[in-house]
Design an enzyme around this catalytic site. Sequence first.
Site, mmCIF file in Angstrom:
data_model
loop_
_atom_site.group_PDB
_atom_site.id
_atom_site.type_symbol
_atom_site.label_atom_id
_atom_site.label_comp_id
_atom_site.label_asym_id
_atom_site.label_seq_id
_atom_site.Cartn_x
_atom_site.Cartn_y
_atom_site.Cartn_z
ATOM 1 N N ILE A 119 -7.518 -9.790 -11.372
ATOM 2 C CA ILE A 119 -8.131 -8.697 -12.558
ATOM 3 C C ILE A 119 -9.752 -8.677 -12.387
ATOM 4 C CG2 ILE A 119 -8.522 -9.398 -15.519
ATOM 5 C CD1 ILE A 119 -5.702 -9.873 -14.541
ATOM 6 N N LEU A 120 -10.108 -7.779 -13.003
ATOM 7 C CA LEU A 120 -11.853 -6.874 -12.994
ATOM 8 C C LEU A 120 -12.275 -7.677 -14.210
ATOM 9 C CD1 LEU A 120 -11.000 -3.922 -11.406
ATOM 10 C CD2 LEU A 120 -12.398 -5.955 -9.407
ATOM 11 N N ASN B 259 -5.141 2.158 -12.791
ATOM 12 C CA ASN B 259 -4.227 1.973 -12.376
ATOM 13 C C ASN B 259 -2.897 1.927 -12.448
ATOM 14 O OD1 ASN B 259 -3.221 -0.578 -11.536
ATOM 15 N ND2 ASN B 259 -2.436 -1.260 -12.987
ATOM 16 N N HIS C 255 0.781 0.705 -13.573
ATOM 17 C CA HIS C 255 1.735 -0.823 -13.285
ATOM 18 C C HIS C 255 3.370 -0.091 -13.322
ATOM 19 C CE1 HIS C 255 2.438 -4.377 -15.316
ATOM 20 N NE2 HIS C 255 2.953 -3.378 -15.776
ATOM 21 N N GLY D 277 0.462 -1.117 0.038
ATOM 22 C CA GLY D 277 0.268 0.131 0.041
ATOM 23 C C GLY D 277 0.657 1.131 -0.288
ATOM 24 N N MET E 293 -4.444 -7.308 -7.103
ATOM 25 C CA MET E 293 -3.755 -8.380 -7.654
ATOM 26 C C MET E 293 -4.390 -9.095 -8.197
ATOM 27 S SD MET E 293 -0.737 -7.092 -7.222
ATOM 28 C CE MET E 293 0.357 -9.061 -7.994
ATOM 29 N N ASN F 52 1.391 2.963 -2.008
ATOM 30 C CA ASN F 52 0.960 4.011 -3.363
ATOM 31 C C ASN F 52 -0.229 4.310 -2.597
ATOM 32 O OD1 ASN F 52 2.593 4.397 -6.391
ATOM 33 N ND2 ASN F 52 2.455 2.061 -6.076
HETATM 34 C C1 GRF Z 1 3.300 -0.863 -7.357
HETATM 35 O O1 GRF Z 1 4.370 -1.457 -8.537
HETATM 36 C C2 GRF Z 1 2.357 -0.713 -8.443
HETATM 37 O O2 GRF Z 1 2.731 -0.204 -9.206
HETATM 38 C C3 GRF Z 1 2.298 -2.724 -8.375
HETATM 39 O O3 GRF Z 1 2.481 -3.354 -7.619
HETATM 40 C C4 GRF Z 1 2.680 -2.315 -6.691
HETATM 41 C C5 GRF Z 1 1.917 -2.443 -5.399
HETATM 42 O O4 GRF Z 1 3.315 -1.377 -5.173
HETATM 43 N N1 GRF Z 1 0.702 -2.115 -9.489
HETATM 44 P P1 GRF Z 1 2.518 -0.867 -3.094
HETATM 45 O O5 GRF Z 1 1.963 -1.556 -2.832
HETATM 46 O O6 GRF Z 1 1.788 0.579 -3.796
HETATM 47 O O7 GRF Z 1 3.365 -0.900 -2.111
#
Ligand code: GRF
Length: 202
Positions: free
Chosen positions: A95-96, A110, A112, A15, A93, A17
């Site tokens: 797929i929707l 999202n 990525h 988490g 994690m 981000n």
């Molecule tokens: C990030 O690298 C994001 O781009 C990818 O999964 C990772 C999640 O990291 N989809 P966090 O949970 O936000 O620390």
Amino acid sequence: MSGRKKLGILISGRGSNMEAIVAATQNESYPARVEVVISDNREAAGLETAKSNRIKTVAIERRSGASRQDHEAAIVKALDGAGIDLICLAGYMRILSKAFTERYEGRLINIHPSLLPEYKGLDTHARVIADKGTTHGCTVHIVNDEMDGGTILAQTSVPVFEDDTETILAGRVLAQEHKLYQKVIREIFEGRFAHLGMVTDG
Ligand code: GRF
């Protein structure tokens, strides 16, 4: 009452981000605030981070035997019940389904860790290193039912150095993810992506 838009963030793990978005929203001039953090994993470390920021959290796990449809219906209930304006996947994690992505068309994004359309899917950092790539980065994109396949909203690139390990490269990309995601969310509400059908502050 605050006129700020409501964000719902979906996570599965760390988490970071989500935490960076929460930090950005602490500035009163930011156009949105985080209304709810939903995880499909009750052990996700990000849930504790959200709680410590006094943000509502919901763990909605997919129980064995439950269909994807049932699982998504529970998520829809939580999002719609909270009146969410924009849903941000941040390390989510799963797929929707097409039904889910179509329901939230223009309101679902999202982040990525690659320069899409290169390196969709998992283990992007290791694959870039294995390919001896020299540039890597991150992408914020609209979510459709194709994994990492929706329209690109913004990207940041970083160099890849010869002696990079997966961990070092991941850290370099992640630092940019944290800046890019909150910037794109702000720009969405400023109307920068209205031509792509994204929600605005209007
Ligand atoms: C990030 O690298 C994001 O781009 C990818 O999964 C990772 C999640 O990291 N989809 P966090 O949970 O936000 O620390």
